[in-house]
Design a protein around this motif. Sequence first.
Motif, PDB file in Angstrom:
ATOM      1  N   PHE A  24       7.642   4.873 -10.761  1.00 42.98           N
ATOM      2  CA  PHE A  24       9.067   5.130 -10.991  1.00 42.98           C
ATOM      3  C   PHE A  24       9.760   3.786 -11.139  1.00 42.98           C
ATOM      4  CE2 PHE A  24      13.436   6.126 -10.220  1.00 42.98           C
ATOM      5  CZ  PHE A  24      13.609   7.442 -10.628  1.00 42.98           C
ATOM      6  N   ASP A  25      10.092   3.436 -12.368  1.00 43.74           N
ATOM      7  CA  ASP A  25      10.620   2.111 -12.672  1.00 43.74           C
ATOM      8  C   ASP A  25      11.948   2.246 -13.409  1.00 43.74           C
ATOM      9  OD1 ASP A  25      11.126  -0.488 -13.363  1.00 43.74           O
ATOM     10  OD2 ASP A  25       9.113  -0.896 -14.142  1.00 43.74           O
ATOM     11  N   GLN A  26      13.038   1.927 -12.709  1.00 42.52           N
ATOM     12  CA  GLN A  26      14.360   2.075 -13.309  1.00 42.52           C
ATOM     13  C   GLN A  26      14.664   1.016 -14.361  1.00 42.52           C
ATOM     14  OE1 GLN A  26      15.365   4.933 -13.085  1.00 42.52           O
ATOM     15  NE2 GLN A  26      17.001   5.176 -11.599  1.00 42.52           N
ATOM     16  N   THR A  93       7.058   7.543  -1.900  1.00 43.55           N
ATOM     17  CA  THR A  93       8.429   7.136  -1.607  1.00 43.55           C
ATOM     18  C   THR A  93       8.428   6.024  -0.557  1.00 43.55           C
ATOM     19  OG1 THR A  93       8.969   9.479  -1.951  1.00 43.55           O
ATOM     20  CG2 THR A  93      10.744   8.066  -1.187  1.00 43.55           C
ATOM     21  N   PRO A  94       7.997   4.816  -0.946  1.00 42.38           N
ATOM     22  CA  PRO A  94       8.005   3.692  -0.008  1.00 42.38           C
ATOM     23  C   PRO A  94       9.434   3.311   0.380  1.00 42.38           C
ATOM     24  CG  PRO A  94       6.693   3.205  -1.991  1.00 42.38           C
ATOM     25  CD  PRO A  94       7.484   4.437  -2.275  1.00 42.38           C
ATOM     26  N   GLY A 135      14.086  15.843  -4.146  1.00 43.04           N
ATOM     27  CA  GLY A 135      14.649  15.588  -2.823  1.00 43.04           C
ATOM     28  C   GLY A 135      15.041  16.891  -2.128  1.00 43.04           C
ATOM     29  N   PHE A 136      14.734  16.989  -0.836  1.00 36.73           N
ATOM     30  CA  PHE A 136      15.050  18.179  -0.049  1.00 36.73           C
ATOM     31  C   PHE A 136      16.162  17.889   0.957  1.00 36.73           C
ATOM     32  CE2 PHE A 136      10.677  18.930  -1.432  1.00 36.73           C
ATOM     33  CZ  PHE A 136      10.807  20.204  -1.963  1.00 36.73           C
ATOM     34  N   SER A 141      10.832  13.216  -1.285  1.00 33.54           N
ATOM     35  CA  SER A 141       9.600  13.738  -1.883  1.00 33.54           C
ATOM     36  C   SER A 141       9.505  13.279  -3.340  1.00 33.54           C
ATOM     37  CB  SER A 141       9.593  15.273  -1.824  1.00 33.54           C
ATOM     38  OG  SER A 141       8.471  15.819  -2.480  1.00 33.54           O
ATOM     39  N   GLY A 142       8.289  12.985  -3.760  1.00 35.03           N
ATOM     40  CA  GLY A 142       8.035  12.766  -5.180  1.00 35.03           C
ATOM     41  C   GLY A 142       8.940  11.751  -5.845  1.00 35.03           C
ATOM     42  N   PHE A 143       9.064  10.550  -5.269  1.00 36.66           N
ATOM     43  CA  PHE A 143       9.872   9.447  -5.806  1.00 36.66           C
ATOM     44  C   PHE A 143      11.375   9.685  -5.613  1.00 36.66           C
ATOM     45  CE2 PHE A 143       6.491   9.277  -9.452  1.00 36.66           C
ATOM     46  CZ  PHE A 143       5.490   9.002  -8.536  1.00 36.66           C
ATOM     47  N   CYS A 144      11.762  10.767  -4.962  1.00 40.93           N
ATOM     48  CA  CYS A 144      13.184  11.129  -4.856  1.00 40.93           C
ATOM     49  C   CYS A 144      13.634  11.065  -3.402  1.00 40.93           C
ATOM     50  CB  CYS A 144      13.415  12.543  -5.394  1.00 40.93           C
ATOM     51  SG  CYS A 144      12.813  12.797  -7.095  1.00 40.93           S
TER      52      CYS A 144
END
Length: 393
Positions: A24-26, A93-94, A135-136, A141-144
Amino acid sequence: MKKEAVFVYSDDLLAYKFKEGHPFDQKRLGITLDLLKKQHAIKEEDIVKPRMATDEELMLIHDPSFVNAVRTAGQGKLSGDRADSYGLGTEDTPIFPGMHEASALLVGGTLTAADYVMSGKSLHALNLGGGLHHGFRGKASGFCVYNDSSVAIKYIQKKYNARVLYVDTDAHHGDGVQWSFYDDPSVCTFSIHETGRYLFPGTGNINERGQGQGYGYTFNMPVDAFTEDESWLASYKTAFREIIEYFKPDVILTQNGADAHYYDPLTHLSATMNIYREIPRLAHELAHEYCGGRWIAVGGGGYDIWRVVPRAWSMIWMEMAGYRQTSGALPADWISKWQPESPVRLPEHWDDPDGIYTPIPRKQEITEKNAQTLDKCLYPIRSYKTAPDNKSP
């Protein structure tokens, strides 16, 4: 005077950065904006800066303890055990410095887009920094980290009392947004994605239709691995049209992950740039037909940041802004600027060349299977239309 469209961006959005080498690279945001500028498809006055979401706004969806944990993690003060319980500090998600502020700015960008559209300052608004649909309420979760689309939908409900249709074309199921509104009949979610049999997060089955009063307002179209343009577009166009006619929203919010493309390294679909021209075209058309033009769009996945994302995301803006030149050669100065940094050869045209992959031997079987899945996906609508008493399914 009301603007046709606004583009939400500042370089501060690039601070959402996990670590070097993370998929995931902005940086893709800057590459995309540069392509639009060199194409002369965007002006400085089209660009508006995002604001940061407040804690109160984040807590429209997220648990206060989670927001506090994200802030503490970004300060380097969250223990490993607590971090793990919130989905932080994982491989996906570091933790990174300033994680709360960077994440809240992405949410604020989508809220900025929402306010421009819902207040009537602009017909359309695009925040490519958003789209963090995994995201929850209390877990990343999952980069979010924070789920900007869920927060924005709840914000639109609260501030503008509007019915929202959320359409997610990311190759991964929009699980976080779905579960946020699973029992809410004033929000309809539609996700078309690669089947969870092969891909994270493993959800998004056709039998996930909502619960309680929200039953019949969740739609999932899981397409088979290796699905090509024709089958993908047939599913998308048919489902989107039938769902919007059924739900009749006040505004459309589209999540525009660009990872269904054949080149994407994390997924298994066989789409080309053909779908990324048609995705925003249909959303634009239906927004004007059903919602007075109100259309908010966010980014999402997309992990080939050189060959795919800049072209795909540029097409959203060009459709919004009425810039119709989305074929032919890419700007030579864009290619010359970014080629030295790109690990792959950059494309030279807006469209993919023919034959970027070997023809799929199971194409007919996959197409037929997707058509059957589409029928099941739309069953609540079609049964509603044919019911003698015409009551909601």
